[in-house]
Design a protein around this motif. Sequence first.
Motif, short mmCIF file in Angstrom:
data_model
loop_
_atom_site.label_atom_id
_atom_site.label_comp_id
_atom_site.label_asym_id
_atom_site.label_seq_id
_atom_site.Cartn_x
_atom_site.Cartn_y
_atom_site.Cartn_z
N ARG A 1 20.32 -10.39 6.11
CA ARG A 1 20.20 -9.61 4.87
C ARG A 1 18.79 -9.71 4.29
NH1 ARG A 1 20.31 -11.64 0.05
NH2 ARG A 1 21.46 -13.51 0.71
N GLN A 2 18.22 -10.90 4.28
CA GLN A 2 16.89 -11.08 3.71
C GLN A 2 15.83 -10.36 4.54
OE1 GLN A 2 16.80 -15.37 3.52
NE2 GLN A 2 17.48 -15.40 1.39
N ALA A 3 15.98 -10.37 5.85
CA ALA A 3 15.03 -9.64 6.69
C ALA A 3 15.15 -8.13 6.46
CB ALA A 3 15.27 -9.97 8.16
N ARG A 4 16.38 -7.66 6.35
CA ARG A 4 16.57 -6.23 6.09
C ARG A 4 15.97 -5.84 4.75
NH1 ARG A 4 22.39 -3.07 5.32
NH2 ARG A 4 21.51 -0.96 5.20
N GLU A 5 16.13 -6.69 3.73
CA GLU A 5 15.56 -6.41 2.42
C GLU A 5 14.04 -6.29 2.50
OE1 GLU A 5 16.94 -9.59 0.02
OE2 GLU A 5 18.90 -8.70 -0.38
N ALA A 6 13.40 -7.22 3.21
CA ALA A 6 11.94 -7.18 3.32
C ALA A 6 11.49 -5.93 4.07
CB ALA A 6 11.44 -8.44 4.03
N ILE A 7 12.17 -5.60 5.15
CA ILE A 7 11.81 -4.42 5.94
C ILE A 7 11.89 -3.16 5.08
CG2 ILE A 7 12.60 -2.93 7.82
CD1 ILE A 7 13.38 -5.54 9.31
N GLU A 8 12.94 -3.06 4.28
CA GLU A 8 13.11 -1.88 3.44
C GLU A 8 12.17 -1.90 2.24
OE1 GLU A 8 17.25 -1.79 2.48
OE2 GLU A 8 17.86 -1.04 4.46
N GLN A 9 12.04 -3.05 1.59
CA GLN A 9 11.24 -3.15 0.38
C GLN A 9 9.77 -2.83 0.64
OE1 GLN A 9 11.62 -6.89 -1.65
NE2 GLN A 9 10.23 -6.33 -3.29
N TYR A 10 9.26 -3.25 1.81
CA TYR A 10 7.84 -3.07 2.10
C TYR A 10 7.58 -1.92 3.06
CZ TYR A 10 7.67 -7.54 -0.27
OH TYR A 10 7.82 -8.53 -1.20
N GLY A 11 8.58 -1.09 3.29
CA GLY A 11 8.39 0.14 4.05
C GLY A 11 7.89 -0.07 5.46
N MET A 12 8.57 -0.91 6.23
CA MET A 12 8.11 -1.22 7.58
C MET A 12 8.58 -0.26 8.65
SD MET A 12 8.51 -5.38 7.61
CE MET A 12 7.93 -6.39 6.22
N ILE A 13 9.55 0.57 8.34
CA ILE A 13 10.14 1.41 9.39
C ILE A 13 9.43 2.77 9.45
CG2 ILE A 13 12.21 2.60 10.17
CD1 ILE A 13 13.87 0.42 8.96
N GLU A 14 8.94 3.10 10.65
CA GLU A 14 8.39 4.42 10.94
C GLU A 14 9.24 5.07 12.03
OE1 GLU A 14 3.75 4.72 10.82
OE2 GLU A 14 4.34 2.99 12.02
N LYS A 15 9.35 6.37 12.00
CA LYS A 15 10.11 7.07 13.03
C LYS A 15 9.42 6.90 14.39
CE LYS A 15 12.20 10.62 10.08
NZ LYS A 15 12.34 12.07 9.82
N ASN A 16 10.23 6.69 15.41
CA ASN A 16 9.75 6.59 16.79
C ASN A 16 8.73 5.47 16.97
OD1 ASN A 16 11.27 8.96 17.48
ND2 ASN A 16 9.62 10.21 16.64
N ALA A 17 8.85 4.43 16.18
CA ALA A 17 7.91 3.31 16.26
C ALA A 17 8.31 2.36 17.38
CB ALA A 17 7.86 2.57 14.93
N ARG A 18 7.32 1.63 17.86
CA ARG A 18 7.55 0.56 18.83
C ARG A 18 6.88 -0.69 18.30
NH1 ARG A 18 5.93 -0.25 25.24
NH2 ARG A 18 7.99 -0.99 25.89
N TRP A 19 7.62 -1.79 18.24
CA TRP A 19 7.11 -3.03 17.67
C TRP A 19 6.82 -4.04 18.77
CZ3 TRP A 19 10.49 -4.52 12.80
CH2 TRP A 19 10.31 -3.53 11.81
N LEU A 20 5.65 -4.68 18.68
CA LEU A 20 5.34 -5.82 19.53
C LEU A 20 5.74 -7.08 18.75
CD1 LEU A 20 3.86 -6.48 22.30
CD2 LEU A 20 1.97 -7.24 20.84
N VAL A 21 6.85 -7.69 19.13
CA VAL A 21 7.38 -8.86 18.41
C VAL A 21 6.86 -10.12 19.09
CG1 VAL A 21 9.46 -10.07 17.70
CG2 VAL A 21 9.41 -7.57 17.72
N CYS A 22 6.05 -10.86 18.38
CA CYS A 22 5.35 -12.00 18.96
C CYS A 22 6.26 -13.23 19.00
CB CYS A 22 4.09 -12.30 18.16
SG CYS A 22 2.98 -10.86 18.09
N LEU A 23 6.38 -13.80 20.17
CA LEU A 23 7.29 -14.93 20.40
C LEU A 23 6.48 -16.12 20.89
CD1 LEU A 23 10.38 -15.57 20.39
CD2 LEU A 23 10.35 -15.09 22.83
N SER A 24 6.39 -17.14 20.04
CA SER A 24 5.63 -18.35 20.40
C SER A 24 6.50 -19.39 21.07
CB SER A 24 5.01 -18.95 19.14
OG SER A 24 6.03 -19.45 18.27
N GLY A 25 7.80 -19.30 20.84
CA GLY A 25 8.71 -20.33 21.33
C GLY A 25 9.09 -21.31 20.24
N GLY A 26 8.60 -21.07 19.02
CA GLY A 26 8.98 -21.90 17.89
C GLY A 26 10.23 -21.37 17.21
#
Length: 289
Positions: free
Chosen positions: A30-55
């Motif tokens: 829920r908190q992640a969804r709130e941040a994504i919506e509140q700060y306008g992170m979603i663009e149509k047809n977007a592709r995200w590079l999600v950085c994974l450190s292993g932490g």
Amino acid sequence: MLDDADDIHPLFAGAPKTTEFRKLRKRVVRQAREAIEQYGMIEKNARWLVCLSGGKDSYTLLAVLHELKWRGLLPVDILACNLDQGQPGFPATVLPKFLEDMGVLHRIEYQDTYSVVVDKVPQGRTYCALCSRLRRGHLYRIAREEGCSAVVLGHHRDDILETFFMNLFHGGRLATMPPKLVNEEGDLFVYRPLAHVAEADCERFACAMNYPIIPCDLCGSQDGLQRQQVKQILDGWEANSPGRRQVMFRALMNARPSHLLDPKLFDFEGLSRDSLKFEGNDDALPKLR
């Protein structure tokens, strides 16, 4: 239900069926969804590079984003990426195997920034600044090569608070990690969907899921880092006044330029006695354009 066997993403396979974990999972998502919506992170047809450190934080980020996407709440393509920076003893096979087992689209990139950092940083100085700068440059390059519009990082609420106080104590400025920004070249967004999520929740989540945590031996090998000192201060405040971290975080979302001292943010010179009738209403007071 979140933990039904036929209603689950592979990243949640084997999730604890306890009420405590269900509440934790629901809160983090829920908190992640709130941040994504509140700060306008979603663009149509977007592709995200999600950085994974292993932490713990990046595992939580990856799982939560796939949860949201799987439920139809995040209409973007996700590409997980690990940048192997050549640290001695880094278990290079852990993340590729994990991502393959989970069926997560991914890219593993090897770049020996470790040797560069150790060679360039004087003895006794911290590695973090140069290490971060080199890592970010490679991640931007990879995002462009993969056709991604955003680089997505696992920084959480406590990272943001710690950065604020580091800037306050050592940088002489009021600034922190924003949940959304555009890189200097102007072609990529940088997102932090876990901006509202507590570090303790990330740790509980990743540990409950038994994700294969990989420590950062480069930064972890140095004692007395400024961030560690700030973390200890915040831990002390939180111990004396439970909930203090969240109160301070809310303050970052409730800034009043007219009650600070920066003339670049508020037109103090243009302030007149006529403005007193608008006292308490920053929107009605004169501001710089």
